[in-house]
Motif scaffolding. Structure first.
Motif, PDB file in Angstrom:
ATOM      1  N   HIS A  89     -14.802   0.127 -12.041  1.00 18.25           N
ATOM      2  CA  HIS A  89     -14.677   0.814 -10.750  1.00 18.25           C
ATOM      3  C   HIS A  89     -13.630   0.143  -9.870  1.00 18.25           C
ATOM      4  O   HIS A  89     -12.802   0.824  -9.246  1.00 18.25           O
ATOM      5  CB  HIS A  89     -16.025   0.816 -10.029  1.00 18.25           C
ATOM      6  CG  HIS A  89     -17.038   1.703 -10.664  1.00 18.25           C
ATOM      7  ND1 HIS A  89     -18.378   1.682 -10.325  1.00 18.25           N
ATOM      8  CD2 HIS A  89     -16.914   2.649 -11.632  1.00 18.25           C
ATOM      9  CE1 HIS A  89     -19.032   2.578 -11.049  1.00 18.25           C
ATOM     10  NE2 HIS A  89     -18.172   3.170 -11.853  1.00 18.25           N
ATOM     11  N   ARG A  90     -13.639  -1.188  -9.818  1.00 20.48           N
ATOM     12  CA  ARG A  90     -12.644  -1.896  -9.013  1.00 20.48           C
ATOM     13  C   ARG A  90     -11.234  -1.632  -9.540  1.00 20.48           C
ATOM     14  O   ARG A  90     -10.281  -1.459  -8.763  1.00 20.48           O
ATOM     15  CB  ARG A  90     -12.939  -3.402  -9.027  1.00 20.48           C
ATOM     16  CG  ARG A  90     -14.204  -3.792  -8.270  1.00 20.48           C
ATOM     17  CD  ARG A  90     -14.294  -5.304  -8.102  1.00 20.48           C
ATOM     18  NE  ARG A  90     -14.461  -5.995  -9.370  1.00 20.48           N
ATOM     19  CZ  ARG A  90     -15.633  -6.224  -9.951  1.00 20.48           C
ATOM     20  NH1 ARG A  90     -16.754  -5.794  -9.375  1.00 20.48           N
ATOM     21  NH2 ARG A  90     -15.703  -6.882 -11.088  1.00 20.48           N
ATOM     22  N   ALA A  91     -11.102  -1.596 -10.853  1.00 21.33           N
ATOM     23  CA  ALA A  91      -9.780  -1.390 -11.456  1.00 21.33           C
ATOM     24  C   ALA A  91      -9.210  -0.025 -11.124  1.00 21.33           C
ATOM     25  O   ALA A  91      -8.023   0.099 -10.773  1.00 21.33           O
ATOM     26  CB  ALA A  91      -9.862  -1.572 -12.975  1.00 21.33           C
ATOM     27  N   VAL A  92     -10.011   1.042 -11.207  1.00 16.81           N
ATOM     28  CA  VAL A  92      -9.473   2.376 -10.939  1.00 16.81           C
ATOM     29  C   VAL A  92      -9.155   2.558  -9.453  1.00 16.81           C
ATOM     30  O   VAL A  92      -8.243   3.329  -9.094  1.00 16.81           O
ATOM     31  CB  VAL A  92     -10.418   3.493 -11.445  1.00 16.81           C
ATOM     32  CG1 VAL A  92     -10.518   3.459 -12.964  1.00 16.81           C
ATOM     33  CG2 VAL A  92     -11.793   3.412 -10.806  1.00 16.81           C
ATOM     34  N   ILE A  93      -9.868   1.865  -8.582  1.00 16.91           N
ATOM     35  CA  ILE A  93      -9.536   1.911  -7.147  1.00 16.91           C
ATOM     36  C   ILE A  93      -8.179   1.242  -6.904  1.00 16.91           C
ATOM     37  O   ILE A  93      -7.344   1.746  -6.144  1.00 16.91           O
ATOM     38  CB  ILE A  93     -10.646   1.252  -6.314  1.00 16.91           C
ATOM     39  CG1 ILE A  93     -11.906   2.125  -6.328  1.00 16.91           C
ATOM     40  CG2 ILE A  93     -10.176   1.034  -4.867  1.00 16.91           C
ATOM     41  CD1 ILE A  93     -13.115   1.470  -5.694  1.00 16.91           C
ATOM     42  N   VAL A  94      -7.955   0.098  -7.555  1.00 18.43           N
ATOM     43  CA  VAL A  94      -6.654  -0.572  -7.449  1.00 18.43           C
ATOM     44  C   VAL A  94      -5.544   0.341  -7.958  1.00 18.43           C
ATOM     45  O   VAL A  94      -4.472   0.461  -7.345  1.00 18.43           O
ATOM     46  CB  VAL A  94      -6.661  -1.902  -8.221  1.00 18.43           C
ATOM     47  CG1 VAL A  94      -5.254  -2.483  -8.317  1.00 18.43           C
ATOM     48  CG2 VAL A  94      -7.585  -2.909  -7.541  1.00 18.43           C
ATOM     49  N   MET A  95      -5.782   1.018  -9.085  1.00 25.41           N
ATOM     50  CA  MET A  95      -4.800   1.965  -9.621  1.00 25.41           C
ATOM     51  C   MET A  95      -4.460   3.029  -8.584  1.00 25.41           C
ATOM     52  O   MET A  95      -3.284   3.353  -8.356  1.00 25.41           O
ATOM     53  CB  MET A  95      -5.354   2.669 -10.861  1.00 25.41           C
ATOM     54  CG  MET A  95      -5.615   1.802 -12.065  1.00 25.41           C
ATOM     55  SD  MET A  95      -6.393   2.830 -13.352  1.00 25.41           S
ATOM     56  CE  MET A  95      -7.411   1.613 -14.181  1.00 25.41           C
ATOM     57  N   ALA A  96      -5.496   3.610  -7.962  1.00 21.45           N
ATOM     58  CA  ALA A  96      -5.271   4.687  -7.001  1.00 21.45           C
ATOM     59  C   ALA A  96      -4.455   4.209  -5.811  1.00 21.45           C
ATOM     60  O   ALA A  96      -3.551   4.910  -5.344  1.00 21.45           O
ATOM     61  CB  ALA A  96      -6.622   5.244  -6.531  1.00 21.45           C
ATOM     62  N   LEU A  97      -4.745   3.020  -5.308  1.00 23.21           N
ATOM     63  CA  LEU A  97      -3.997   2.490  -4.171  1.00 23.21           C
ATOM     64  C   LEU A  97      -2.529   2.296  -4.519  1.00 23.21           C
ATOM     65  O   LEU A  97      -1.631   2.614  -3.714  1.00 23.21           O
ATOM     66  CB  LEU A  97      -4.621   1.169  -3.710  1.00 23.21           C
ATOM     67  CG  LEU A  97      -6.018   1.264  -3.082  1.00 23.21           C
ATOM     68  CD1 LEU A  97      -6.574  -0.133  -2.818  1.00 23.21           C
ATOM     69  CD2 LEU A  97      -5.976   2.080  -1.797  1.00 23.21           C
ATOM     70  N   LEU A  98      -2.256   1.798  -5.721  1.00 21.35           N
ATOM     71  CA  LEU A  98      -0.865   1.606  -6.141  1.00 21.35           C
ATOM     72  C   LEU A  98      -0.137   2.938  -6.277  1.00 21.35           C
ATOM     73  O   LEU A  98       1.035   3.067  -5.901  1.00 21.35           O
ATOM     74  CB  LEU A  98      -0.830   0.850  -7.469  1.00 21.35           C
ATOM     75  CG  LEU A  98      -1.225  -0.633  -7.423  1.00 21.35           C
ATOM     76  CD1 LEU A  98      -1.371  -1.186  -8.836  1.00 21.35           C
ATOM     77  CD2 LEU A  98      -0.191  -1.439  -6.648  1.00 21.35           C
ATOM     78  N   LEU A  99      -0.829   3.937  -6.807  1.00 25.42           N
ATOM     79  CA  LEU A  99      -0.209   5.259  -6.973  1.00 25.42           C
ATOM     80  C   LEU A  99       0.089   5.907  -5.627  1.00 25.42           C
ATOM     81  O   LEU A  99       1.150   6.522  -5.438  1.00 25.42           O
ATOM     82  CB  LEU A  99      -1.128   6.151  -7.809  1.00 25.42           C
ATOM     83  CG  LEU A  99      -1.210   5.785  -9.291  1.00 25.42           C
ATOM     84  CD1 LEU A  99      -2.400   6.466  -9.953  1.00 25.42           C
ATOM     85  CD2 LEU A  99       0.070   6.152 -10.018  1.00 25.42           C
TER      86      LEU A  99
END
Length: 467
Positions: free
Chosen positions: A439-449
């Motif tokens: 969950h933490r990883a996909v949130i980081v992905m979304a912020l970068l995108l």
């Protein structure tokens, strides 16, 4: 006497455009196939060679460190000695390294062999795209880049499924034999290209700049990965981060000095005066950081938390690549007519929504159909809208004579962004793969995108052709 700024054509590349496109696609296929099959093999490598998450991270990042750092040198070599010659050298090095990976007795040997593969990949990557830039112009170039993106992505489609079947059937070592097969097909085709583009002079390669790049990137990545095993206060971690940071800080002043003294820096910083080149590379840093984490984290999660076999995990992660294959050529044509700006702004935003959707996953594999699958579909649509326009915007803003180094800079930034995010995966995941870490990883992905989307919307300017 030849003007040093003028490229020397040994023969007109446009006469060989079809062969050039096929060679560019196959050469990139080799690099893409390797990346895609390795991800599905990581759990099997960990089981046989040990080392936990750290060995898995290094198996990915050893390749990306040399690829991301030396691709800058390779871009200069491509411009100086010719795209065709450098591609040939790269394919040979890559093939030898693949064999070494296949017979590696320990994790350490595998990591070293992966680093050597990165050297071969660095030689291949900028030259393949630079061949297209030299052979095509205008809207035809955008369409050719779209075809290159789409068909090169076929490697990423074939890789996870066939690689997973190989891992589950005869063992992970055979995936590196698989990556060597396209090399045997590509080298004879390269020799059929009758033309090339080389610079009119041959200044010295910026060796010090290359060392600073390798030490800087490698040191930071070493510190980020090893902190998961040793802790932030360990002398090795502190020394790696300090030395790597100092090398990166010293890189820009050194490049400015080389520009003044010899006019042949590793990275021609004047390229960044072109608005689309500078903004496009900032967007690349953010967007490809997110995509690098997607490939690493999702594949591990499906196998290590949900317990899927390698082949099924590979199949489950195909939606983005399938969509990229289907849409890239069309998107490339539209971007060539209407400009890249809003494609580059919309694509990452759509992909960010897909990343956030995957927060709904839990320990039940049934969540694939209502969270992971639609999330990956949205990521795929977003990537398809963004990749070809981004490449066209960046390379369309540099002179043809510097297409090799321009491509190298953009590719290096993309690879470095990916490897840094893979190195940070241990911090984000908490040392091991889990539902909470995912969950933490996909949130980081979304912020970068989202960051990449905003940068593109604000900074990119359309300089398109309707012809």
């Amino acid at each position: 006497m030849t003007d040093p700024a003028t490229p020397v054509h040994t023969a007109p590349l446009r006469d060989d455009r079809r062969v050039v496109l096929v060679v560019a696609i196959l050469a990139s296929f080799v690099v893409g196939l390797d990346s895609s099959v390795v991800n599905v093999a990581l759990p099997a490598i960990r089981q046989e060679l040990g080392g936990g998450l750290v060995v898995q991270q290094w198996t990915v990042d050893a390749y990306l460190v040399t690829l991301g750092s030396l691709i800058l040198v390779a871009g200069s070599l491509s411009d100086l000695f010719g795209r065709v010659r450098i591609i040939t050298w790269g394919l040979v090095v890559f093939g030898v390294a693949s064999v070494l990976c296949a017979v590696a007795p320990t994790g350490a040997v595998l990591i070293v062999a992966r680093a050597l593969q990165g050297v071969g990949g660095a030689l291949v990557t900028p030259s393949s795209l630079a061949l297209i830039v030299a052979a095509y112009r205008g809207a035809a170039q955008a369409k050719a880049i779209g075809s290159w993106t789409a068909w090169s992505s076929a490697a990423v489609i074939v890789g996870p499924v066939i690689g997973g079947l190989i891992v589950d059937g005869i063992g992970w070592r055979w995936i590196f034999v698989l990556t060597a097969v396209p090399i045997a097909v590509t080298i004879p085709l390269v020799r059929r290209i009758s033309g090339d583009v080389v610079a009119g002079h041959r200044p010295r390669v910026d060796v010090v700049g290359a060392v600073l790049a390798v030490v800087g990137v490698g040191g930071v990545v070493l510190g980020l990965i090893e902190q998961g095993r040793l802790g932030w206060g360990a002398p090795t971690v502190v020394a790696a981060l300090v030395i790597g940071g100092l090398a990166l800080v010293g890189f820009v002043p050194w490049e400015l000095r080389v520009t003044r003294v010899t006019g042949a820096p590793l990275v021609p910083l004047e390229l960044f005066r072109a608005r689309n080149f500078a903004v496009g590379n900032i967007a690349t840093l953010s967007i490809y950081g997110a995509l690098g984490m997607v490939g690493f984290v999702v594949t591990l999660f499906l196998q290590e938390v949900w317990g899927l076999p390698a082949w099924l995990a590979g199949l489950a992660t195909l939606p983005p690549t399938v969509l990229l294959l289907l849409l890239s050529t069309t998107v490339g044509s539209f971007a060539g007519r209407y400009g890249p700006r809003w494609f580059m702004a919309t694509g990452p935003a759509v992909a960010a929504v897909g990343s956030l959707l995957m927060v709904l996953v839990g320990s039940d594999p049934g969540a694939y159909w209502y969270a992971v699958f639609p999330g990956l579909v949205l990521v795929g649509v977003g990537i398809s809208l963004m990749v070809t326009p981004l490449t066209s915007a960046v390379l369309g803003s540099v002179p043809q004579t510097e297409a090799g180094v321009g491509s190298a800079v953009n590719n290096a930034i993309a690879r470095i962004a990916s490897l840094v995010m893979v190195a940070l995966a241990g911090v984000v995941l908490g040392g091991e793969m889990s539902v909470g870490g995912f969950h933490r990883a996909v949130i980081v992905m979304a912020l970068l995108l989202v960051a990449g989307s905003v940068v593109s919307a604000v900074g990119i300017r359309n300089t398109h052709s309707r012809t």
